[in-house]
Design an enzyme around this catalytic site. Structure first.
Site, PDB file in Angstrom:
ATOM      1  N   GLU A 147     -33.562  31.704  12.768  1.00  0.00           N
ATOM      2  CA  GLU A 147     -33.213  31.523  11.595  1.00  0.00           C
ATOM      3  C   GLU A 147     -31.428  31.754  11.708  1.00  0.00           C
ATOM      4  O   GLU A 147     -31.123  33.153  12.199  1.00  0.00           O
ATOM      5  CB  GLU A 147     -33.589  32.341  10.283  1.00  0.00           C
ATOM      6  CG  GLU A 147     -32.988  31.822   9.005  1.00  0.00           C
ATOM      7  CD  GLU A 147     -33.766  32.577   7.795  1.00  0.00           C
ATOM      8  OE1 GLU A 147     -32.914  32.875   6.858  1.00  0.00           O
ATOM      9  OE2 GLU A 147     -34.663  32.883   7.847  1.00  0.00           O
ATOM     10  N   ASP A 162     -27.994  31.883   9.423  1.00  0.00           N
ATOM     11  CA  ASP A 162     -28.009  31.920   8.002  1.00  0.00           C
ATOM     12  C   ASP A 162     -26.364  31.903   7.667  1.00  0.00           C
ATOM     13  O   ASP A 162     -25.632  32.889   8.237  1.00  0.00           O
ATOM     14  CB  ASP A 162     -28.144  33.347   6.978  1.00  0.00           C
ATOM     15  CG  ASP A 162     -29.928  33.489   7.193  1.00  0.00           C
ATOM     16  OD1 ASP A 162     -30.482  32.358   7.230  1.00  0.00           O
ATOM     17  OD2 ASP A 162     -30.497  34.455   7.032  1.00  0.00           O
ATOM     18  N   GLU A 185     -24.637  32.553   4.000  1.00  0.00           N
ATOM     19  CA  GLU A 185     -25.155  33.292   2.554  1.00  0.00           C
ATOM     20  C   GLU A 185     -23.820  33.500   1.919  1.00  0.00           C
ATOM     21  O   GLU A 185     -22.840  34.238   2.063  1.00  0.00           O
ATOM     22  CB  GLU A 185     -26.053  34.336   2.534  1.00  0.00           C
ATOM     23  CG  GLU A 185     -27.374  34.134   3.056  1.00  0.00           C
ATOM     24  CD  GLU A 185     -28.320  35.275   2.753  1.00  0.00           C
ATOM     25  OE1 GLU A 185     -29.438  35.040   2.354  1.00  0.00           O
ATOM     26  OE2 GLU A 185     -27.923  36.252   3.484  1.00  0.00           O
TER      27      GLU A 185
END
Length: 291
Positions: free
Chosen positions: A97, A99, A101
């Site tokens: 993953e 990310d 954010e």
């Protein structure tokens, strides 16, 4: 300068076998939950968070290597407690993953951008930075570039993080799992703003994040492709040459390296590699990463 021009030429050379590219949301993505919290206005998609639900969308395909980009205008005003995420992820307990954010804040306080990398289900590689612009005033580009040598997080084409392939040091690198592309907005006031001290003020709801400029220039991996064949499908060979395997994008060029140094010096506010309270022993990749 010549090297930089070559980089730009390679990044622009998207019309090749195995690539998907479109600026239309419907061509690449679909709402994945809370359909009633979406508004589509031509080229712009809005997702909203209220005290009933957030919302999310996902790509229609999964990809291995390439570049995914979206332009986002983040929640304006008092966005404390909210998180807007843009990320890539595979599936399963040993997933990979990448990310972005975006952590909301009180009116007038800067947004924080948290990046993270999971490899084989292990994350805890957070970095946080503030931005050199107000991300709520206009659309800005957020991209993830990924090949067999590195993962690069870019903001308006400026690299803000690099995760290098250090397999020669015995450190796993994400290169065998196709990943979907996702975005979501949700309430995370238990941790997102000042460690959870500032809660979401629902009197300011709905909180709206807006999206445009959807691009995926990457190797699509249909569901019927066996896991063992995914990497072979998306790696260059005698029959085909993919742009992400070109030597000019195997690492940052000099200009990009200077940009990353500038970001780290002026905008990074947290780096897990420096957090001795969480990691008394420095994580292995931190010892070897050049940036």
């Amino acid at each position: 300068m010549a090297n930089r021009a070559a980089i730009l030429t390679i990044f622009a050379a998207f019309a090749m076998v195995g690539l998907v590219s479109s600026s239309k949301f419907d061509a690449l993505f679909q709402p994945s939950w809370a359909f009633d919290h979406f508004t589509n206005e031509g080229e712009v998609v809005h997702m909203r968070l209220d005290n009933h639900s957030g919302a999310g969308f996902s790509s229609k395909s999964k990809y291995l290597f390439g570049k995914v980009t979206v332009q986002i205008k983040l929640v304006a005003g008092d966005s404390a407690g909210t998180v807007t995420a843009f990320y890539m992820s595979s599936e399963g307990p040993y997933h990979n993953e990448f990310d972005f954010e975006f952590l909301g804040n009180k009116t007038g306080e800067p947004y924080l951008v948290q990046t993270n990398v999971y490899v084989n289900g292990v994350g805890n590689r957070e970095q946080r930075l503030n931005l050199w612009f107000d991300p709520t005033k206009d659309f800005h580009s957020y991209a993830i570039f990924w090949n067999q040598r590195q993962v690069v997080f870019l903001v308006d084409e400026t690299p803000v993080r690099v995760h290098s392939n250090l397999e020669h040091k015995g450190i796993p690198f994400p290169k065998d799992q196709a990943m979907g592309v996702y975005s979501s907005i949700w309430n995370a006031d238990d941790w997102a703003t000042q460690g959870g001290l500032v809660k979401t003020d629902w009197s300011h709801a709905p909180f709206v994040a807006s999206y445009t400029g959807f691009e995926i220039n990457a190797c699509a991996c249909p569901g019927e492709v066996a896991a063992a064949d995914i990497r072979k499908r998306c790696s260059s060979s005698a029959e085909r040459r993919y742009w992400w395997d070109e030597p000019t994008v195997s690492e940052l060029n000099l200009h990009q390296s200077h940009q990353l140094v500038w970001v780290r010096a002026n905008h990074m506010v947290y780096d897990y590699c420096s957090d001795t309270a969480r990691f008394p022993a420095t994580p292995a990749e931190c010892e070897h990463h050049r940036h």
